[in-house]
Design an enzyme around this catalytic site. Structure first.
Site, PDB file in Angstrom:
ATOM      1  N   TYR A   1      -8.717  14.669 -10.456  1.00 15.22           N
ATOM      2  CA  TYR A   1      -7.688  13.716 -10.875  1.00 15.22           C
ATOM      3  C   TYR A   1      -6.414  14.449 -11.296  1.00 15.22           C
ATOM      4  O   TYR A   1      -5.315  14.126 -10.828  1.00 15.22           O
ATOM      5  CB  TYR A   1      -8.205  12.848 -12.027  1.00 15.22           C
TER       6      TYR A   1
ATOM      7  N   THR B   1      -6.875   6.343 -11.118  1.00 16.23           N
ATOM      8  CA  THR B   1      -7.078   6.886 -12.461  1.00 16.23           C
ATOM      9  C   THR B   1      -8.544   7.046 -12.860  1.00 16.23           C
ATOM     10  O   THR B   1      -8.828   7.418 -13.994  1.00 16.23           O
ATOM     11  CB  THR B   1      -6.380   5.998 -13.503  1.00 16.23           C
TER      12      THR B   1
ATOM     13  N   ASP C   1       0.873  -1.176   0.000  1.00 18.37           N
ATOM     14  CA  ASP C   1       0.000   0.000   0.000  1.00 18.37           C
ATOM     15  C   ASP C   1       0.910   1.226   0.000  1.00 18.37           C
ATOM     16  O   ASP C   1       1.529   1.544   1.009  1.00 18.37           O
ATOM     17  CB  ASP C   1      -0.889  -0.016   1.245  1.00 18.37           C
TER      18      ASP C   1
END
Length: 292
Positions: free
Chosen positions: A126, A63, A37
């Site tokens: 994003y 994404t 992680d």
């Protein structure tokens, strides 16, 4: 050469793992979220200090562009904090960070292709989170390559080509945005580009670290791209017929996240410095039967 790859199950990460496997004298650890992680700083430092990589290729990212508008915290956690922890860990072991970024750091308002020194101005979460990741890498790591790319597609993961082929099987007519432009980029080419850069850095002290652009060599609209996708699919008998395609303006296809109208990236710098030419996305479509 020792290489740590993050995001090994994503579009680019899958190719990185496959291509590095055939490289002589390269030791690779390729990890996905299950193994590491990247938003856990201590876990990142433990792995990096134990493995002592020469290169960290960060292909991990959040994404989902529209989802990021809602899940802002997670987008920043992965795209900014993950990049920050990897950069800090790299600096501890004197490793080079190769970090994938995006055309979405720009708002798309320019009437020419974007060069690396153009001022970023993202118009969605994003893009903003990826820009924050770039800044973290620059701040905390002295040896880095940030590779901005665009319109990524390939045989693995979810992408525009796969979506078009699926819709082409289901529908007789499709409406595709025709006023957003960019350079489609084959994920396999991004992987080979990153590996080539790593090899050149490994064999030379004369390297210009910094931000580079890499994308497809012919700029097209999403509509133009879809025309080429279906042309290839019907020529190679992947589809019996192509759907009727209609070009529509962005205003007729509203999404939670605003997209840049111009995602064209100027790739002259990477060709000059590393001898790397733009991605040949047309050639990548020749293998379109593998995208089904």
């Amino acid at each position: 050469m020792k290489v740590l790859v993050t995001g090994c199950r994503g579009q680019v990460g899958t190719y990185l793992k496959k291509q590095l496997k055939y490289k002589d004298e390269v030791e690779v650890i390729a990890v996905g979220h299950e193994e590491l992680d990247i938003t856990n700083g201590s876990a990142v430092i433990n792995l990096v200090t134990n493995f002592q990589p020469d290169f960290i290729i960060n292909a991990a990212a959040f994404t989902a562009v529209d989802k990021a508008e809602v899940d802002r915290e997670l987008a920043y956690k992965v795209n900014r904090d993950g990049a920050l922890f990897l950069a800090k860990a790299a600096e501890l072991v004197n490793a080079v960070v190769l970090h994938i970024s995006t055309d979405y750091v720009f708002d798309g308002a320019l009437n020419r292709s974007y060069i690396e020194t153009d001022e970023p101005s993202p118009n969605n979460v994003y893009g903003a989170s990826k820009l924050a990741g770039e800044k973290a890498v620059i701040k905390y790591c002295s040896k880095y390559i940030i590779l901005r790319t665009a319109w990524v597609f390939g045989e693995y993961g979810n992408n525009f080509v796969k979506t078009m082929l699926k819709l082409g099987q289901e529908k007789k007519e499709l409406s595709i945005v025709g006023d957003q432009y960019g350079g489609p980029t084959y994920a396999g080419d991004i992987a080979s580009t990153l590996i080539s850069i790593a090899e050149k850095i490994n064999n030379s002290n004369d390297v210009q670290y910094g931000v580079y652009h890499y994308s497809g060599g012919a700029y097209v609209s999403w509509y133009d791209f879809s025309v080429e996708i279906f042309k290839s699919a019907t020529e190679r008998l992947v589809l019996d017929r192509a759907p009727i395609l209609n070009s529509i303006p962005t205003a007729d296809y509203l999404t939670p996240a605003e997209r840049p109208a111009n995602s064209c990236l100027n790739c002259q710098k990477i060709e000059t410095q590393f001898g790397i030419k733009p991605s040949n996305w047309q050639q990548a479509l020749n293998n379109i039967q593998a995208y089904i």
